[in-house]
Design a protein around this motif. Structure first.
Motif, PDB file in Angstrom:
ATOM      1  N   GLY A 106      -2.444  -5.672 -21.951  1.00  0.00           N
ATOM      2  CA  GLY A 106      -0.911  -5.605 -22.190  1.00  0.00           C
ATOM      3  C   GLY A 106      -0.528  -4.358 -23.106  1.00  0.00           C
ATOM      4  N   PHE A 107      -1.473  -3.505 -23.478  1.00  0.00           N
ATOM      5  CA  PHE A 107      -1.472  -2.344 -24.216  1.00  0.00           C
ATOM      6  C   PHE A 107      -0.985  -1.204 -23.359  1.00  0.00           C
ATOM      7  CE2 PHE A 107      -4.856  -4.804 -26.295  1.00  0.00           C
ATOM      8  CZ  PHE A 107      -3.847  -5.262 -27.314  1.00  0.00           C
ATOM      9  N   SER A 108      -0.009  -0.375 -23.598  1.00  0.00           N
ATOM     10  CA  SER A 108       0.377   0.858 -23.023  1.00  0.00           C
ATOM     11  C   SER A 108      -0.567   2.078 -23.575  1.00  0.00           C
ATOM     12  CB  SER A 108       2.057   1.269 -23.311  1.00  0.00           C
ATOM     13  OG  SER A 108       1.921   1.279 -24.725  1.00  0.00           O
ATOM     14  N   VAL A 109      -1.040   2.916 -22.541  1.00  0.00           N
ATOM     15  CA  VAL A 109      -1.845   3.934 -22.642  1.00  0.00           C
ATOM     16  C   VAL A 109      -1.250   5.256 -22.401  1.00  0.00           C
ATOM     17  CG1 VAL A 109      -4.014   4.857 -22.266  1.00  0.00           C
ATOM     18  CG2 VAL A 109      -3.639   2.352 -22.361  1.00  0.00           C
ATOM     19  N   LEU A 110      -1.603   6.223 -23.588  1.00  0.00           N
ATOM     20  CA  LEU A 110      -1.160   7.635 -23.172  1.00  0.00           C
ATOM     21  C   LEU A 110      -2.485   8.536 -22.841  1.00  0.00           C
ATOM     22  CD1 LEU A 110       0.993   9.662 -23.185  1.00  0.00           C
ATOM     23  CD2 LEU A 110       0.667  10.266 -25.693  1.00  0.00           C
ATOM     24  N   ILE A 111      -2.918   9.145 -22.051  1.00  0.00           N
ATOM     25  CA  ILE A 111      -4.077   9.962 -21.873  1.00  0.00           C
ATOM     26  C   ILE A 111      -3.698  11.312 -22.207  1.00  0.00           C
ATOM     27  CG2 ILE A 111      -5.714  10.806 -20.248  1.00  0.00           C
ATOM     28  CD1 ILE A 111      -5.124   8.200 -18.555  1.00  0.00           C
ATOM     29  N   ALA A 112      -4.385  11.874 -23.322  1.00  0.00           N
ATOM     30  CA  ALA A 112      -4.225  13.246 -23.748  1.00  0.00           C
ATOM     31  C   ALA A 112      -5.320  14.258 -23.101  1.00  0.00           C
ATOM     32  CB  ALA A 112      -4.455  13.251 -25.314  1.00  0.00           C
ATOM     33  N   ALA A 113      -4.851  15.212 -22.248  1.00  0.00           N
ATOM     34  CA  ALA A 113      -5.875  16.012 -21.569  1.00  0.00           C
ATOM     35  C   ALA A 113      -6.057  17.314 -22.333  1.00  0.00           C
ATOM     36  CB  ALA A 113      -4.802  16.464 -20.224  1.00  0.00           C
ATOM     37  N   CYS A 114      -7.129  17.022 -22.914  1.00  0.00           N
ATOM     38  CA  CYS A 114      -7.558  18.084 -24.180  1.00  0.00           C
ATOM     39  C   CYS A 114      -8.768  18.686 -23.592  1.00  0.00           C
ATOM     40  CB  CYS A 114      -7.954  17.411 -25.626  1.00  0.00           C
ATOM     41  SG  CYS A 114      -6.652  16.740 -26.341  1.00  0.00           S
TER      42      CYS A 114
ATOM     43  N   GLU B   9       0.005  16.487 -21.166  1.00  0.00           N
ATOM     44  CA  GLU B   9      -0.983  17.777 -20.864  1.00  0.00           C
ATOM     45  C   GLU B   9       0.007  19.006 -21.209  1.00  0.00           C
ATOM     46  OE1 GLU B   9      -0.244  19.928 -18.204  1.00  0.00           O
ATOM     47  OE2 GLU B   9       0.889  18.908 -16.958  1.00  0.00           O
ATOM     48  N   LYS B  10      -0.684  20.233 -21.640  1.00  0.00           N
ATOM     49  CA  LYS B  10      -0.126  21.447 -21.724  1.00  0.00           C
ATOM     50  C   LYS B  10      -0.731  22.454 -21.070  1.00  0.00           C
ATOM     51  CE  LYS B  10       2.916  20.504 -24.779  1.00  0.00           C
ATOM     52  NZ  LYS B  10       4.413  20.708 -24.702  1.00  0.00           N
ATOM     53  N   GLY B  11      -1.496  22.258 -19.954  1.00  0.00           N
ATOM     54  CA  GLY B  11      -2.072  23.107 -19.104  1.00  0.00           C
ATOM     55  C   GLY B  11      -3.503  23.629 -19.535  1.00  0.00           C
ATOM     56  N   TYR B  12      -4.051  24.749 -19.208  1.00  0.00           N
ATOM     57  CA  TYR B  12      -5.432  25.314 -19.628  1.00  0.00           C
ATOM     58  C   TYR B  12      -5.262  26.352 -20.732  1.00  0.00           C
ATOM     59  CZ  TYR B  12      -6.580  22.635 -15.415  1.00  0.00           C
ATOM     60  OH  TYR B  12      -6.562  21.421 -14.488  1.00  0.00           O
ATOM     61  N   GLY B  13      -6.389  26.436 -21.330  1.00  0.00           N
ATOM     62  CA  GLY B  13      -6.554  27.618 -22.046  1.00  0.00           C
ATOM     63  C   GLY B  13      -5.847  27.321 -23.470  1.00  0.00           C
ATOM     64  N   LYS B  14      -5.422  26.124 -23.927  1.00  0.00           N
ATOM     65  CA  LYS B  14      -4.728  25.943 -25.079  1.00  0.00           C
ATOM     66  C   LYS B  14      -5.678  25.440 -26.196  1.00  0.00           C
ATOM     67  CE  LYS B  14      -1.039  27.188 -23.024  1.00  0.00           C
ATOM     68  NZ  LYS B  14      -0.167  26.322 -22.529  1.00  0.00           N
ATOM     69  N   ASP B  15      -5.412  25.327 -27.278  1.00  0.00           N
ATOM     70  CA  ASP B  15      -6.025  24.734 -28.544  1.00  0.00           C
ATOM     71  C   ASP B  15      -6.135  23.044 -28.299  1.00  0.00           C
ATOM     72  OD1 ASP B  15      -7.326  24.188 -30.664  1.00  0.00           O
ATOM     73  OD2 ASP B  15      -5.693  24.028 -31.913  1.00  0.00           O
ATOM     74  N   ALA B  16      -7.317  22.680 -27.941  1.00  0.00           N
ATOM     75  CA  ALA B  16      -7.323  21.130 -27.749  1.00  0.00           C
ATOM     76  C   ALA B  16      -7.096  20.412 -29.037  1.00  0.00           C
ATOM     77  CB  ALA B  16      -8.942  20.937 -27.548  1.00  0.00           C
ATOM     78  N   ALA B  17      -7.308  21.021 -30.359  1.00  0.00           N
ATOM     79  CA  ALA B  17      -6.960  20.160 -31.402  1.00  0.00           C
ATOM     80  C   ALA B  17      -5.605  20.011 -31.523  1.00  0.00           C
ATOM     81  CB  ALA B  17      -7.534  20.722 -32.684  1.00  0.00           C
TER      82      ALA B  17
END
Length: 654
Positions: free
Chosen positions: A462-470, A507-515
Motif C-alpha cells: 500500500g505504499f507509493s514509490v518514486l524511483i530516482a534515476a541517479c 529522471e534528468k537524463g545522463y551526465g548530471k550530478d547524482a546528488a
C-alpha cells in the motif's frame, strides 16, 4: 598504566574488579565487549577497541569466567598478554575448590579477595617487560659465512654456480632419462650450454646444432599429427537468427524511447500489455508478504534411512575390537584442549572456504570456536567432531542475526506519520543487480517462487514509490528503470488504487550530478505525497576514489533513512574487500562528524550458488549489519528475507 581489570562470570555477575585510574567506570566498555563480541560469537581476535580504550579478554570455559583488561589504545603495553594469563591461572588455582564444590552458589555467596595477588602479578609483569636483555650481534664465527672456504667462494669467469647448473639440468631432463638440451636461437646459446655441461658430454658446435634441429623437427611433427582433425561434412549455416524473447512485443515502436516521458507524467509512459499471472508466478501467494529463504536439508532423509535399516551392523569388526572402534574419538568426561580440536578445526576451516566463506573470516570463526570450547568439560559419549560442529553452527546462526534488525515497513509508516518520504539508497559495485532488484523487470513463466521485488513488495503493502534515476553514467540505465515503471504500473494500475499512481520515475537524463537529482527527487516526492523514494546509483569499484567521493557526497547531502549495499552471492574474499572499502570510503569522504555508513545488505544472485552460501557469512561478519533482502531470480516475485538456520544448514552440508 591499566585503566581497569575485571573478572566476571558468563552469567553477568562481577566477581572482582580493579580500577587503575580515576574516571568513568568500566561498565560501558565491558558492556560493549559483551554485546559486540561475546554475544555475537566474534571471539576470533582477543582484542577489542571501544572509543579510546583497548580491551583484551580471556575466556575460562570450564568455570564460565571472563577476564577483561582495559587500557588506553595509544599505549603499547607489551606485558598485558602475560598479565592476563598469569591472573587467569592464579585466580583459577586459588578458588578452584570453591567453584567445584559450590558451583553457582559459590559465585553468589563467595568473597574474592584478590587485590594483593593481582598487584604482585602486575609488578612482576611490568618488571619482566623492562628486564629484557638487549639483542647481541652475532660474531663472525657464528655466521654462516665463516663456515665457507675460500675455494668455494672463487668463481671462474664464464662458469655458472653448481646449484644453478643442477637445477637447469633437472628442468631440461626428458622422460627417457637422456640429458635434454634446450634449442638455442643463436650460436652463442650453444656455447653457454656446452660450457655448462662440463666434462659429462663433450660435443662440437655442429653436433649440438644438428641434434637440436632433429629434436625440434621431431617434436613439431608429433604436434602436427595431434592437431589434425577431419573436416566436418556439413558446414554451419551462415547468418544469425533473430532472438525472440518470452513475453516480448514484436512492435518496434514500443522500443523507441526517443520521445521520453517527462517527470510526473503518467500518460507519457504507455502501459504495456502482458499476462500478469505469468509475471507473478505463483497465483496462490499472499500479496505483500515477504517469505523466508528456504533450504531443504538432507538430515531427515538420512535419519529415515537409519530407521529403516536398524538391523544393519555399523561396525564390521566383532568382539571387543568392534566395541573399541565404536568408542574411538569419544571425549570421555575430560576438558577439551587445543590439540584435541586442531584437526577438526582445520577440516572445518577448509570446509568453510570451500563453501565460499572468505579465508580470513573462516580462520577467525574457527579461532572463536576454539576459544569458546577450550577447557570445557564434555560428556562421556560426546565426540570432539560433533561438539565442534555444534558450536560452529551456533556461532554461524548468531552471526547471521545481528544486533539491529531493519524493519522497512515499520520505518515507512513512521515516516508517514511525520509526513515525509522514506528514502532508501542502493549502492554497490558494477553488475551486482542494483537496478534489477530495485523493482525487477524480467518474467519467468515457469516460476513458482513467492515473494516480491522491493518496489513491487512496497506497492503491494500500500505504499507509493518514486524511483530516482541517479545512475547518470551507464548507458541504458534510465531506460531500464522506465521499463520497470511501466511494468509495475501494468500490474498495479491507478484504477485499482483509487486513481493514485503507485510508482513513478524521476529522471534528468545522463551526465548530471547524482546528488542533485536525488535531492530534487526527494523534494518532488514530499510535494506529491509519495511514501518511499528508491535512489538508484551508478555501480563503482571500491578502489575508485573519485566515484566513492561522489557517493559519499550523495549520502551526506540527502541523508537517506536506509543505505543498502547490494552484493552478489558469487563472491568470496572479494566480499570482505568491497564492504570494508565502501565503509571506509564513506567515512573518509564524508564531511559530517559522525559519517553515515552502510545500514544493511541486499544479497543478489542467490539462486546461482547452490549450497555455497559463504558470502552471506562473510558480509555479515565483517560489517555486523543485517541482510535485509535476498534476491533469488529475475522475476518480480523472487525476493526473500534471510533465514539464518536455512543458510547455516546449507553451509554445513557435506
Amino acid at each position: 598504566m591499566l585503566d581497569f581489570f575485571t573478572i566476571f562470570s558468563k552469567g553477568g555477575l562481577v566477581l572482582w574488579c580493579f580500577q587503575g585510574v580515576r574516571g568513568p567506570a568500566a561498565t560501558a566498555p565491558v558492556n560493549a565487549l559483551i554485546r559486540s563480541v561475546l554475544l555475537q560469537e566474534r571471539g576470533g581476535n582477543n582484542s577489542f577497541t571501544h572509543e579510546a580504550l583497548t580491551l583484551k579478554y580471556k575466556l575460562d570455559n570450564q568455570f564460565e569466567l571472563v577476564f577483561v583488561v582495559g587500557f588506553q589504545k595509544i599505549l603499547t603495553l607489551t606485558y598485558v598478554d602475560k598479565l592476563i594469563d598469569d591472573v587467569h591461572k592464579e585466580f583459577r588455582d586459588k578458588y578452584r575448590n570453591e567453584f567445584q564444590q559450590k558451583g553457582a552458589l559459590g559465585l553468589l555467596n563467595g568473597t574474592f579477595d584478590f587485590k594483593d595477588d593481582f598487584m604482585r602479578l602486575l609488578r612482576e609483569a611490568e618488571e619482566s617487560s623492562k628486564v629484557r636483555a638487549p639483542t647481541v650481534m652475532k660474531t663472525f664465527e657464528q655466521s654462516l659465512k665463516s663456515q665457507k672456504t675460500v675455494k668455494c667462494m672463487i668463481e671462474t669467469r664464464g662458469e655458472k654456480p653448481k646449484e644453478k647448473v643442477k637445477n637447469k639440468k633437472n628442468k631440461g631432463s626428458k622422460k627417457d632419462g637422456t640429458e635434454g638440451v634446450a634449442a638455442p636461437s643463436k650460436a652463442s646459446a650453444g656455447d653457454k650450454q656446452l660450457s655448462a655441461a662440463g666434462d659429462k658430454e663433450e660435443l662440437t658446435k655442429d653436433e649440438i646444432l644438428q641434434k637440436n634441429r632433429e629434436e625440434f623437427f621431431r617434436r613439431h611433427m608429433k604436434a602436427g599429427e595431434k592437431s589434425r582433425s577431419p573436416k566436418p561434412d556439413a558446414q554451419k549455416e551462415k547468418g544469425k537468427k533473430p532472438r525472440v524473447w518470452d513475453l516480448g512485443n514484436s512492435n518496434a515502436k514500443v522500443l523507441d524511447y526517443s520521445n521520453s516521458a517527462t517527470n510526473g507524467s503518467a500518460e507519457a509512459c504507455p502501459v504495456e500489455e502482458f499476462d500478469p499471472d505469468m509475471a507473478l508466478g505463483d497465483k496462490n501467494r499472499e500479496p505483500g508478504r515477504l517469505y523466508d529463504l528456504e533450504y531443504e536439508s538432507d538430515d531427515e532423509a538420512e535419519e529415515e534411512k537409519v530407521v529403516q535399516n536398524p538391523s544393519k551392523p555399523s561396525v564390521k569388526k566383532g568382539g571387543l575390537g568392534g566395541m573399541f572402534g565404536m568408542l574411538k574419538g569419544l571425549v570421555g568426561s575430560k576438558s577439551l584442549t587445543r590439540e584435541d580440536m586442531d584437526p577438526v578445526l582445520e577440516k572445518m576451516k577448509d570446509h568453510l572456504i570451500a563453501k565460499n566463506v572468505a579465508a580470513e573470516i573462516a580462520v577467525q570463526l574457527c579461532e572463536s570456536v576454539a576459544k569458546k570450547l577450550e577447557g570445557k568439560v564434555m560428556g562421556t559419549f560426546t565426540t570432539v567432531t560433533s561438539t565442534v560442529k555444534q558450536a560452529l553452527q551456533e556461532a554461524l546462526v548468531q552471526i547471521l542475526q545481528p544486533q539491529r534488525r531493519v524493519d522497512v515497513l515499520r520505518d515507512v509508516m513512521d515516516a508517514q506519520r511525520h509526513r515525509r518520504p522514506y528514502v532508501v539508497t542502493f549502492c554497490g559495485v558494477n553488475g551486482v543487480g542494483k537496478s534489477t532488484n530495485l523493482a525487477k523487470a524480467g518474467q519467468d513463466p515457469g516460476s513458482q517462487d513467492r515473494g516480491d521485488g522491493i518496489s513491487f513488495w512496497l506497492i503491494e503493502n500500500g505504499f507509493s514509490v518514486l524511483i530516482a534515476a541517479c545512475d547518470t553514467f551507464r548507458a541504458g540505465a534510465v531506460e531500464q528503470l522506465r521499463t520497470h515503471t511501466r511494468r509495475l504500473n501494468a500490474l498495479h494500475p491507478p484504477e485499482s488504487h483509487g486513481g493514485r499512481t503507485m510508482v513513478q520515475l524521476y529522471e534528468k537524463g545522463y551526465g548530471k550530478d547524482a546528488a542533485g537529482i536525488a535531492m530534487e527527487a526527494i523534494s518532488y516526492a514530499r510535494n506529491q505525497g509519495f511514501d518511499v523514494v528508491l535512489v538508484d546509483t551508478a555501480g563503482r569499484m571500491q578502489d575508485n576514489a573519485p566515484l566513492m567521493t561522489a557517493l559519499a557526497k550523495l549520502i551526506a547531502v540527502n541523508a537517506p533513512d536506509l543505505v543498502l549495499f547490494v552484493g552478489e552471492a558469487l563472491v568470496g574474499n572479494e566480499a570482505v574487500d568491497q564492504l570494508v572499502k565502501f565503509n571506509k570510503a564513506l567515512a573518509d569522504h564524508s564531511m559530517a562528524q559522525t559519517p553515515r555508513l552502510i545500514d544493511g545488505i541486499v544479497l543478489t544472485k542467490f539462486d546461482t550458488i547452490d549450497d555455497k552460501v559463504g558470502a552471506a557469512i562473510s558480509m555479515t561478519y565483517i560489517t555486523s549489519k543485517p541482510i535485509v533482502f535476498v534476491g533469488t531470480g529475475q522475476t518480480y516475485c523472487d525476493l526473500r528475507s534471510l533465514n539464518a538456520k536455512a543458510v547455516v544448514a546449507a553451509l554445513m552440508k557435506a
